[in-house]
Write an enzyme that holds these catalytic residues in place. Structure first.
Site, PDB file in Angstrom:
ATOM      1  N   HIS A 174       0.817  -1.222   0.000  1.00 51.09           N
ATOM      2  CA  HIS A 174       0.000   0.000   0.000  1.00 51.09           C
ATOM      3  C   HIS A 174       0.847   1.267   0.000  1.00 51.09           C
ATOM      4  CE1 HIS A 174      -3.581   2.171   0.011  1.00 51.09           C
ATOM      5  NE2 HIS A 174      -4.230   1.623   1.040  1.00 51.09           N
ATOM      6  N   ASP A 201      -2.448   1.804  -4.416  1.00 49.83           N
ATOM      7  CA  ASP A 201      -3.679   2.068  -3.686  1.00 49.83           C
ATOM      8  C   ASP A 201      -4.687   0.953  -3.927  1.00 49.83           C
ATOM      9  OD1 ASP A 201      -2.824   4.463  -2.566  1.00 49.83           O
ATOM     10  OD2 ASP A 201      -3.398   5.604  -4.360  1.00 49.83           O
TER      11      ASP A 201
END
Length: 429
Positions: A401, A405
């Site tokens: 992450h 995204d």
């Protein structure tokens, strides 16, 4: 002549190795090409053959020592006068170190001495080193009994340690004055290393895996997305073509190449998933090198399949088969265990439906492939909805992450699903 044994270089990026096991001690004879040492690196464990025949006169690195490549770890005396390993005479020897130190194992009354003929032993499928044959002859183990011993060496080869363990187990479980007709214990856990109440040091490979996984969790911000894939058309295609493929190629057609083909196409559409993150620097790789998780005896290895974007479907099939077989047979090189840009873990081969694999550093993504199972699902069509039996599979995508995204991960796994369900199967073979 005194010959130095040095820590070998196991790969371009390997600078040191760990001594895992000496299968010889000072004073023991060693044959040329006999596997007498096991070393481990941060990529692979390897059994090392002796380059010369002679006597081990000095061991300079102990087990678990970490030694730089090129460092002298032992010395072998190759002088013919010292290679003689005939049984010692009754007169005491004046040499400071015994040339041959036979291992004394008390034999049960039922075992009779039987010499193992060296030439006869090589007629079968198994190869035995001279030291194994010598111990077998000394302990009265016939060839047909020797062939039943499970080997822990490369390719299943029986080592000196295997024979000694077998002898020790035999004398332990053999009652005095009773003939034993079976070479295995009735207790299924008797030969298992995972015995309750036992404490032991972790295997070297297990230590490396533990360290690598811990660092990955500490480094990457793991996030997972999952989706279902209708694999019915691919399952039907494999069932229809598996016999012809096996006859032509010599190995089975599996689902893994289909996964890799879809992943490669998706990585070309989403190059950010084919990257590495070091600190705040992102490297977008030109080539697509797929890391394929392969389960082996003591853990897991992830060999790399290089330049997958250049291979057609049949090329992927051949590469998967070659890499997986060489990894399981301990023939993979250390250089082939580095350089992956994206990893696939197919735990579905064990019947598992879904999982969340840990990212293989320095990749930013890993795909988990679940088992294909028949399910009743709703099928939509212009004529209306219907319930049908379909072969369904779960995919799970783990991604970092810090760089990717949720939207990027979701789009990527959806693209993999799209390429699997729309694959033109008429063109793959």
């Amino acid at each position: 002549m005194l010959v130095d044994v040095v820590m070998p270089k196991m790969g371009e990026s390997i600078t040191e190795g760990t001594i895992l096991e000496w299968r010889k001690k000072v004073g023991d004879p060693v044959e040329k090409d006999e596997l007498f040492l096991e070393i481990g690196t941060d990529k692979v464990d390897s059994e090392i053959p002796s380059l010369e025949a002679g006597i081990i006169v000095e061991i300079l690195a102990l087990e678990n020592d970490v030694v730089d490549v090129g460092t002298v770890i032992a010395r072998i005396e190759t002088d013919e006068s010292l290679v003689d390993i005939s049984p010692p005479s009754k007169k005491p020897m004046k040499a400071p170190e015994p040339i041959n130190k036979p291992i004394k194992v008390e034999q049960p009354p039922s075992r009779k001495k039987k010499k193992v003929d060296s030439a006869e032993s090589q007629k079968g499928k198994k190869f035995y080193t001279p030291v194994v044959l010598k111990i077998a002859s000394q302990e009265g183990i016939p060839l047909n009994e020797l062939e039943q011993i499970s080997g822990s060496g490369r390719g299943g080869r029986v080592t000196k340690k295997d024979v000694l363990n077998y002898i020790e187990n035999y004398t332990t479980i053999q009652p005095q004055g009773v003939e034993q007709t079976s070479t295995s214990s009735s207790d299924p856990l008797a030969n298992s290393s995972f015995l309750p109440g036992r404490t032991e040091e972790m295997h070297h490979m297990r230590k490396l895996i533990a360290d690598h996984m811990k660092k990955s969790i500490e480094t990457s911000a793991h996030v997972y997305v999952m989706t279902e894939v209708d694999m019915t058309s691919i399952v039907d295609f494999v069932n229809e073509n598996e016999n012809a493929f096996l006859s032509r190629e010599g190995y089975k057609l599996t689902y893994t190449p289909f996964m890799i083909d879809a992943v490669v196409k998706a990585l070309q559409d989403f190059p950010e998933m084919n990257s590495s993150l070091l600190g705040t620097s992102v490297t977008y790789h030109k080539n697509i090198n797929i890391g394929l998780a392969v389960s082996i005896e003591n853990g897991l290895m992830v060999p790399s399949m290089f330049n997958c974007e250049e291979k057609n479907f049949l090329g992927l099939c051949r590469t998967v088969n070659d890499v997986a077989n060489r990894t399981r047979n301990k023939q993979i090189s250390a250089d082939e265990l580095t350089g992956s840009t994206f990893t696939i873990s197919n735990f579905g081969v064990f019947g598992v439906t879904i999982g969340t694999p840990i990212i293989n550093q320095p990749n930013v993504g890993i795909l988990g492939v679940g088992a294909i199972k028949k399910q009743a699902v709703v099928v939509e069509s212009p004529q209306g909805d219907a319930i049908a039996i379909r072969s369904m599979m779960m995919l799970s995508l783990g991604f970092d992450h810090r760089l990717i995204d949720g939207a990027g991960g979701a789009k990527f796994i959806e693209r993999i699903r799209h390429y699997l369900v729309t694959m033109d199967l008429r063109q793959v073979l």
